[in-house]
Motif scaffolding. Structure first.
Motif, short mmCIF file in Angstrom:
data_model
loop_
_atom_site.label_atom_id
_atom_site.label_comp_id
_atom_site.label_asym_id
_atom_site.label_seq_id
_atom_site.Cartn_x
_atom_site.Cartn_y
_atom_site.Cartn_z
N HIS A 177 44.18 -10.39 -42.11
CA HIS A 177 43.27 -10.58 -43.24
C HIS A 177 44.03 -11.20 -44.40
CE1 HIS A 177 40.88 -7.44 -41.07
NE2 HIS A 177 39.89 -8.23 -41.46
N THR A 180 41.84 -5.61 -32.38
CA THR A 180 41.53 -4.74 -33.51
C THR A 180 42.57 -4.95 -34.59
OG1 THR A 180 40.55 -3.08 -32.04
CG2 THR A 180 41.15 -2.38 -34.25
N ASP A 204 39.09 -3.25 -37.91
CA ASP A 204 37.97 -4.12 -37.54
C ASP A 204 38.21 -4.73 -36.17
OD1 ASP A 204 36.69 -3.68 -39.98
OD2 ASP A 204 37.83 -5.30 -40.96
N THR A 205 37.18 -4.79 -35.35
CA THR A 205 37.28 -5.32 -33.99
C THR A 205 36.65 -6.70 -33.92
OG1 THR A 205 37.24 -3.09 -33.04
CG2 THR A 205 36.71 -4.93 -31.58
N TYR A 206 37.34 -7.63 -33.27
CA TYR A 206 36.86 -9.01 -33.15
C TYR A 206 36.86 -9.41 -31.67
CZ TYR A 206 37.98 -9.03 -38.13
OH TYR A 206 38.06 -8.71 -39.46
#
Length: 315
Positions: free
Chosen positions: A84, A131, A135-137
């Motif tokens: 991020h 992860t 947050d999981t993508y």
């Protein structure tokens, strides 16, 4: 896409890769088997034999996005998954995707990365997601990892845990070309201006998804199911083996045999399909006893003995 169409597409892909990579056809078929079987491939060989070229040309032939990650001891999970980053204008954090966000990912010298980074790749291989900060993508589909290991220089490496080795559908080696192949390699170099050869795209993204779905339609008789289970169980009973093939490995063997049948244009599995894929699918899943390692027992020899001992069904 039916089985005949899948077989024809596989032949086109193999021919296109073979136009750039000097290797045995069996090696290329094994690598493609890993993709068609919806698994991942581990290649162990010395540098300079064509592992990177194989991965890049396969991605090009399949019409998929390619990414390469050079694994090093200081590589962090965020270096491959992404991180991020604060956007000054929007005053928010935005996720920047890492190199794992590609269809075909080459994990070069995977055993040089620390366990923490290896575990991040493990989630990607098994769940097709990453992860980051809670947050999981989701990763792109299809997602296919080709990892390499150098068996010569083992200093400063982190051996892959068995849980991660078990995630690779097949393990294979390209080896050195023979004299004829090495001359062909040089002649091809003389006939082009670039150092590395290129290939054309054979499939589209939609046809790739169709191709990987074809093995699910391949028929497996009950006798073959029993045969596959017996082979896996026999590896656990060998006195030279500390840990035999896991139930996951048994399932992967079944999936690989169906993929193999589809690649050769057959709607049903035969014992020959099982024998053809058993070595690359099972050998790396076997853990030897300390005595067997001292005696330099080869895992491939154990699989070969199992195939000789387990009765073959008549189909």
């Amino acid at each position: 896409m039916d089985v005949d169409e899948a077989s024809a597409e596989c032949e086109r892909v193999l021919d296109e890769i073979g136009s750039a990579v000097i290797a045995d056809r069996e090696f290329l078929e094994t690598v493609l088997l890993g993709f068609v079987g919806r698994g991942h491939v581990l290649m162990e060989d010395v540098p300079g034999t064509g592992k990177t070229l194989t991965a890049r040309t396969m991605a090009s032939a399949l019409g998929l996005e390619f990414s390469r990650v050079q694994f090093t001891p200081d590589l962090l999970p965020a270096d491959i998954t992404g991180t991020h980053v604060f956007n000054e204008r929007e005053r928010t954090f935005e996720f920047n995707e890492g190199p794992l966000f590609a269809n075909v990912v080459l994990a070069d010298e995977i055993n040089r990365a620390p366990p923490k980074t290896q575990s991040a790749l493990l989630e990607a291989m098994e769940e097709e997601q990453v992860t980051v900060d809670g947050d999981t993508y989701e990763l792109p589909s299809p997602f296919f990892v080709m990892a390499t290991q150098n068996p010569v220089e083992m200093e400063g490496t982190f051996e892959l845990p068995e849980a991660q080795v078990d995630r690779f559908l097949v393990k294979t080696s390209i080896g050195y070309p023979d004299e004829t192949g090495e001359r062909e390699l040089l002649h091809r170099r003389l006939n082009r201006d670039e150092q590395s050869p290129g290939v054309e795209s054979v499939l589209t993204e939609g046809s790739v998804d169709d191709l990987r779905g074809v093995p699910e339609s391949v028929r497996v008789e009950d006798d073959l199911v029993t045969y596959v289970a017996a082979i896996a169980r026999a590896t656990r009973e060998d006195r030279r083996v500390e840990v035999g093939v896991s139930p996951r490995g048994t399932q992967r063997l079944l999936e690989a045999t169906r993929a193999r049948a589809a690649m050769v244009g057959r709607e049903f599995v035969t014992p020959d399909d099982v024998k053809r894929v058993a070595q690359p699918v099972l050998a790396h899943r076997v853990v030897l006893t300390p005595d067997a390692r001292v005696d330099e027992v080869q895992k491939s020899a154990i699989v070969a003995d199992v195939l000789d001992d387990v009765p073959v069904p008549t189909v």
